[in-house]
Design a protein around this motif. Structure first.
Motif, PDB file in Angstrom:
ATOM      1  N   LYS A 133       0.827  -1.209   0.000  1.00 50.70           N
ATOM      2  CA  LYS A 133       0.000   0.000   0.000  1.00 50.70           C
ATOM      3  C   LYS A 133       0.859   1.255   0.000  1.00 50.70           C
ATOM      4  CE  LYS A 133      -3.936   2.114   2.388  1.00 50.70           C
ATOM      5  NZ  LYS A 133      -3.359   3.381   2.844  1.00 50.70           N
ATOM      6  N   ALA A 134       2.024   1.174   0.635  1.00 47.58           N
ATOM      7  CA  ALA A 134       2.889   2.344   0.775  1.00 47.58           C
ATOM      8  C   ALA A 134       3.775   2.588  -0.440  1.00 47.58           C
ATOM      9  CB  ALA A 134       3.759   2.189   2.021  1.00 47.58           C
ATOM     10  N   THR A 135       3.763   1.674  -1.415  1.00 49.21           N
ATOM     11  CA  THR A 135       4.615   1.805  -2.598  1.00 49.21           C
ATOM     12  C   THR A 135       3.769   1.697  -3.858  1.00 49.21           C
ATOM     13  OG1 THR A 135       5.048  -0.551  -2.919  1.00 49.21           O
ATOM     14  CG2 THR A 135       6.442   0.611  -1.324  1.00 49.21           C
ATOM     15  N   ASN A 136       4.398   1.868  -4.994  1.00 45.87           N
ATOM     16  CA  ASN A 136       3.740   1.643  -6.280  1.00 45.87           C
ATOM     17  C   ASN A 136       4.069   0.267  -6.848  1.00 45.87           C
ATOM     18  OD1 ASN A 136       2.481   4.191  -6.417  1.00 45.87           O
ATOM     19  ND2 ASN A 136       4.407   5.127  -7.074  1.00 45.87           N
ATOM     20  N   LYS A 137       4.672  -0.582  -6.029  1.00 49.11           N
ATOM     21  CA  LYS A 137       5.007  -1.921  -6.478  1.00 49.11           C
ATOM     22  C   LYS A 137       3.789  -2.831  -6.377  1.00 49.11           C
ATOM     23  CE  LYS A 137       9.866  -1.433  -5.155  1.00 49.11           C
ATOM     24  NZ  LYS A 137      11.010  -2.036  -4.413  1.00 49.11           N
ATOM     25  N   VAL A 138       3.866  -3.982  -7.042  1.00 42.03           N
ATOM     26  CA  VAL A 138       2.766  -4.945  -7.047  1.00 42.03           C
ATOM     27  C   VAL A 138       3.100  -6.097  -6.113  1.00 42.03           C
ATOM     28  CG1 VAL A 138       1.369  -6.511  -8.444  1.00 42.03           C
ATOM     29  CG2 VAL A 138       2.205  -4.368  -9.434  1.00 42.03           C
ATOM     30  N   GLY A 139       2.209  -6.360  -5.159  1.00 45.01           N
ATOM     31  CA  GLY A 139       2.379  -7.503  -4.289  1.00 45.01           C
ATOM     32  C   GLY A 139       1.937  -8.778  -4.981  1.00 45.01           C
ATOM     33  N   ALA A 140       2.596  -9.890  -4.674  1.00 45.46           N
ATOM     34  CA  ALA A 140       2.272 -11.190  -5.272  1.00 45.46           C
ATOM     35  C   ALA A 140       2.083 -12.215  -4.165  1.00 45.46           C
ATOM     36  CB  ALA A 140       3.391 -11.633  -6.214  1.00 45.46           C
ATOM     37  N   ILE A 141       0.928 -12.892  -4.189  1.00 41.60           N
ATOM     38  CA  ILE A 141       0.611 -13.906  -3.190  1.00 41.60           C
ATOM     39  C   ILE A 141       0.345 -15.236  -3.904  1.00 41.60           C
ATOM     40  CG2 ILE A 141      -0.853 -14.549  -1.242  1.00 41.60           C
ATOM     41  CD1 ILE A 141      -1.675 -11.693  -0.921  1.00 41.60           C
ATOM     42  N   LEU A 142       0.777 -16.324  -3.292  1.00 39.59           N
ATOM     43  CA  LEU A 142       0.563 -17.659  -3.838  1.00 39.59           C
ATOM     44  C   LEU A 142      -0.711 -18.285  -3.289  1.00 39.59           C
ATOM     45  CD1 LEU A 142       3.990 -19.559  -3.777  1.00 39.59           C
ATOM     46  CD2 LEU A 142       2.459 -19.348  -5.745  1.00 39.59           C
ATOM     47  N   SER A 143      -1.481 -18.914  -4.171  1.00 41.73           N
ATOM     48  CA  SER A 143      -2.605 -19.752  -3.744  1.00 41.73           C
ATOM     49  C   SER A 143      -2.478 -21.109  -4.426  1.00 41.73           C
ATOM     50  CB  SER A 143      -3.946 -19.100  -4.099  1.00 41.73           C
ATOM     51  OG  SER A 143      -4.156 -19.102  -5.496  1.00 41.73           O
ATOM     52  N   LEU A 144      -3.133 -22.101  -3.839  1.00 43.87           N
ATOM     53  CA  LEU A 144      -3.131 -23.449  -4.394  1.00 43.87           C
ATOM     54  C   LEU A 144      -4.551 -23.799  -4.815  1.00 43.87           C
ATOM     55  CD1 LEU A 144      -1.533 -26.097  -4.914  1.00 43.87           C
ATOM     56  CD2 LEU A 144      -2.142 -26.807  -2.590  1.00 43.87           C
ATOM     57  N   GLU A 145      -4.742 -24.072  -6.104  1.00 41.89           N
ATOM     58  CA  GLU A 145      -6.073 -24.390  -6.628  1.00 41.89           C
ATOM     59  C   GLU A 145      -6.167 -25.901  -6.835  1.00 41.89           C
ATOM     60  OE1 GLU A 145      -9.191 -22.564  -9.893  1.00 41.89           O
ATOM     61  OE2 GLU A 145      -7.045 -22.469 -10.332  1.00 41.89           O
ATOM     62  N   GLY A 146      -6.559 -26.597  -5.773  1.00 37.18           N
ATOM     63  CA  GLY A 146      -6.644 -28.046  -5.806  1.00 37.18           C
ATOM     64  C   GLY A 146      -5.461 -28.692  -5.098  1.00 37.18           C
ATOM     65  N   VAL A 147      -5.763 -29.563  -4.133  1.00 39.46           N
ATOM     66  CA  VAL A 147      -4.692 -30.173  -3.336  1.00 39.46           C
ATOM     67  C   VAL A 147      -4.377 -31.605  -3.790  1.00 39.46           C
ATOM     68  CG1 VAL A 147      -5.247 -28.773  -1.317  1.00 39.46           C
ATOM     69  CG2 VAL A 147      -6.333 -31.014  -1.576  1.00 39.46           C
ATOM     70  N   ASP A 148      -4.795 -31.964  -4.998  1.00 38.13           N
ATOM     71  CA  ASP A 148      -4.560 -33.319  -5.515  1.00 38.13           C
ATOM     72  C   ASP A 148      -3.112 -33.755  -5.324  1.00 38.13           C
ATOM     73  OD1 ASP A 148      -6.589 -31.711  -7.026  1.00 38.13           O
ATOM     74  OD2 ASP A 148      -7.110 -33.663  -7.868  1.00 38.13           O
ATOM     75  N   GLY A 149      -2.189 -32.863  -5.672  1.00 40.91           N
ATOM     76  CA  GLY A 149      -0.773 -33.210  -5.685  1.00 40.91           C
ATOM     77  C   GLY A 149      -0.178 -33.507  -4.326  1.00 40.91           C
ATOM     78  N   PHE A 159      -3.436 -19.198   0.407  1.00 37.12           N
ATOM     79  CA  PHE A 159      -4.816 -19.587   0.121  1.00 37.12           C
ATOM     80  C   PHE A 159      -4.801 -20.980  -0.494  1.00 37.12           C
ATOM     81  CE2 PHE A 159      -4.499 -14.991  -0.285  1.00 37.12           C
ATOM     82  CZ  PHE A 159      -5.463 -14.577   0.631  1.00 37.12           C
ATOM     83  N   ALA A 160      -5.853 -21.759  -0.207  1.00 37.17           N
ATOM     84  CA  ALA A 160      -5.911 -23.113  -0.764  1.00 37.17           C
ATOM     85  C   ALA A 160      -7.349 -23.510  -1.038  1.00 37.17           C
ATOM     86  CB  ALA A 160      -5.264 -24.121   0.190  1.00 37.17           C
ATOM     87  N   GLY A 161      -7.600 -23.907  -2.284  1.00 34.63           N
ATOM     88  CA  GLY A 161      -8.860 -24.543  -2.645  1.00 34.63           C
ATOM     89  C   GLY A 161      -8.658 -26.039  -2.622  1.00 34.63           C
ATOM     90  N   LEU A 162      -9.594 -26.780  -2.054  1.00 32.70           N
ATOM     91  CA  LEU A 162      -9.380 -28.209  -1.856  1.00 32.70           C
ATOM     92  C   LEU A 162      -9.373 -28.995  -3.156  1.00 32.70           C
ATOM     93  CD1 LEU A 162     -10.413 -27.132   1.004  1.00 32.70           C
ATOM     94  CD2 LEU A 162     -10.976 -29.504   1.430  1.00 32.70           C
ATOM     95  N   THR A 163     -10.203 -28.590  -4.114  1.00 31.74           N
ATOM     96  CA  THR A 163     -10.238 -29.311  -5.379  1.00 31.74           C
ATOM     97  C   THR A 163     -10.599 -28.348  -6.496  1.00 31.74           C
ATOM     98  OG1 THR A 163     -11.159 -31.244  -6.526  1.00 31.74           O
ATOM     99  CG2 THR A 163     -12.670 -29.975  -5.140  1.00 31.74           C
ATOM    100  N   TRP A 164     -10.544 -28.859  -7.717  1.00 34.23           N
ATOM    101  CA  TRP A 164     -11.046 -28.097  -8.854  1.00 34.23           C
ATOM    102  C   TRP A 164     -12.487 -28.540  -9.029  1.00 34.23           C
ATOM    103  CZ3 TRP A 164     -11.406 -28.608 -14.563  1.00 34.23           C
ATOM    104  CH2 TRP A 164     -11.456 -27.351 -15.184  1.00 34.23           C
ATOM    105  N   ASN A 165     -12.948 -28.941 -10.199  1.00 37.30           N
ATOM    106  CA  ASN A 165     -14.361 -29.270 -10.375  1.00 37.30           C
ATOM    107  C   ASN A 165     -14.699 -30.734 -10.097  1.00 37.30           C
ATOM    108  OD1 ASN A 165     -15.016 -26.655 -11.097  1.00 37.30           O
ATOM    109  ND2 ASN A 165     -14.694 -27.020 -13.281  1.00 37.30           N
ATOM    110  N   ALA A 166     -13.682 -31.571  -9.992  1.00 38.32           N
ATOM    111  CA  ALA A 166     -13.919 -33.010  -9.805  1.00 38.32           C
ATOM    112  C   ALA A 166     -13.653 -33.411  -8.357  1.00 38.32           C
ATOM    113  CB  ALA A 166     -13.047 -33.799 -10.769  1.00 38.32           C
ATOM    114  N   MET A 167     -13.607 -34.712  -8.121  1.00 44.14           N
ATOM    115  CA  MET A 167     -13.371 -35.258  -6.793  1.00 44.14           C
ATOM    116  C   MET A 167     -11.896 -35.581  -6.626  1.00 44.14           C
ATOM    117  SD  MET A 167     -14.942 -38.835  -5.308  1.00 44.14           S
ATOM    118  CE  MET A 167     -14.231 -39.742  -6.685  1.00 44.14           C
ATOM    119  N   ASN A 168     -11.369 -35.376  -5.422  1.00 43.80           N
ATOM    120  CA  ASN A 168     -10.033 -35.858  -5.086  1.00 43.80           C
ATOM    121  C   ASN A 168     -10.045 -36.393  -3.659  1.00 43.80           C
ATOM    122  OD1 ASN A 168      -9.920 -33.603  -3.400  1.00 43.80           O
ATOM    123  ND2 ASN A 168      -8.485 -32.473  -4.692  1.00 43.80           N
ATOM    124  N   TRP A 169      -8.875 -36.630  -3.089  1.00 42.78           N
ATOM    125  CA  TRP A 169      -8.795 -37.247  -1.758  1.00 42.78           C
ATOM    126  C   TRP A 169      -9.396 -36.371  -0.661  1.00 42.78           C
ATOM    127  CZ3 TRP A 169      -6.279 -34.389   1.875  1.00 42.78           C
ATOM    128  CH2 TRP A 169      -5.342 -33.454   1.438  1.00 42.78           C
TER     129      TRP A 169
END
Length: 315
Positions: free
Chosen positions: A93-109, A127-137
């Motif tokens: 917020k204090a700079t003009n730089k862009v912050g980058a955050i990692l999220s995980l879309e699906g925990v299959d791996g 951030f973590a989403g448990l799955t995409w559109n199908a079923m996983n563990w």
């Protein structure tokens, strides 16, 4: 006006197309999101999803390769800040730089190995989403026909994320999985890129009851630009997004709406909304209907406040 976007799929494109360069505007015809487009549109923070395409093995190696791409081909630039704590959010917020955050879309791996969750946290996943559109563990996805929710391991994964400081993302979950997360999670949850089902009846959109639950859970809902999540039967335009925003506002979501573009995860775009620069046009449209205070909430303030509250103060 500053902007925060909670979902894009640049990493997946870089995983597949090795010659792409996020830092060079020369590749803007093949990337929706580039560093320069984020800078030009005054983005404060962009969340980058680790999503494994169907033609890649869903294993830990591919997850690690994707995270390496994030650090070596996206975040390694003097105009970017890797965000993994609340203090980093304040720096953005204090700079003009862009912050980058990692999220995980699906925990299959992760293949059910919960000890890997803490490793992901140490590598910057917030951030973590448990799955995409199908079923996983861990859970059933929104297009899974079985109607099941979270597995026992999936429930343990949610609890582990709560403990570590990884926010659960319910976009892509089946309704049963959604309600399992809401019940089990002791922390706020988000839907990073989902619209209102009452406006566009797509399985990936949220029912009124789900929207209200996210509001009550002190979570966030990312308005997404996926055309078929916006309108049925015609070419979507920017004005069509207003109907989703207005509907969510009617359900009490003023402090819970944010941006969740899904740029680079789609091969079609809303008319007039195909890169971060075009979000300036969405901003101007919103200002015609809503107060500047409300538009700022949607563009960045709601997401900013959420990050300050839910990321650990320091790594």
């Amino acid at each position: 006006m500053r902007k925060i976007d909670f979902h894009c799929d640049v990493i997946s494109k870089l995983l597949v197309e090795h010659d792409l360069d996020f830092h060079k505007e020369d590749f803007s015809s093949r990337l929706d999101v580039t560093l320069q487009s984020l800078l030009d549109a005054d983005y404060m923070i962009q969340v980058f999803a680790v999503y494994i395409p169907s033609d890649h093995p869903k294993d830990l190696i591919t997850i690690m390769k994707s995270i390496e791409i994030f650090y070596e081909r996206i975040a390694n630039h003097p105009n970017m800040i890797v965000v993994d704590s609340a203090i980093d959010v304040e720096r953005c917020k204090a700079t003009n730089k862009v912050g980058a955050i990692l999220s995980l879309e699906g925990v299959d791996g992760l293949q059910g190995h919960l000890f890997l969750t803490s490793l992901l946290y140490r590598l910057g996943v917030r951030f973590a989403g448990l799955t995409w559109n199908a079923m996983n563990w861990a859970a059933d996805g929104v297009l899974e026909a079985s109607g099941a929710g979270l597995s026992s391991l999936g429930k343990d994964f949610v609890r582990q994320c709560n403990k570590l400081g990884i926010t659960i993302d319910v976009s892509h979950l089946s309704e049963k999985s959604f309600w399992d997360v809401v019940k089990i999670s002791s922390k706020p949850v988000i839907a990073s890129h989902s619209n209102a089902k009452a406006i566009c009846n797509h399985p990936r959109n949220l029912t009124d009851e789900q929207i209200i639950a996210l509001v009550q859970k002190q979570g966030l809902i990312g308005i997404t630009y996926v055309p078929w999540f916006v309108v049925e039967g015609k070419q979507a335009n920017v004005t069509d997004l207003l109907k989703h925003i207005e509907h969510m506002l009617s359900l009490g979501a003023e402090n819970h709406i944010m941006l969740g573009s899904d740029f680079d995860g789609i091969d079609q775009h809303i008319e007039g909304l195909s890169s971060p620069r075009d979000v300036n046009g969405l901003e101007q449209l919103l200002l015609q209907y809503y107060s500047r205070e409300l538009v700022e909430k949607i563009m960045w303030r709601n997401a900013y406040q959420f990050l300050l509250r839910n990321l650990n103060p320091r790594r």
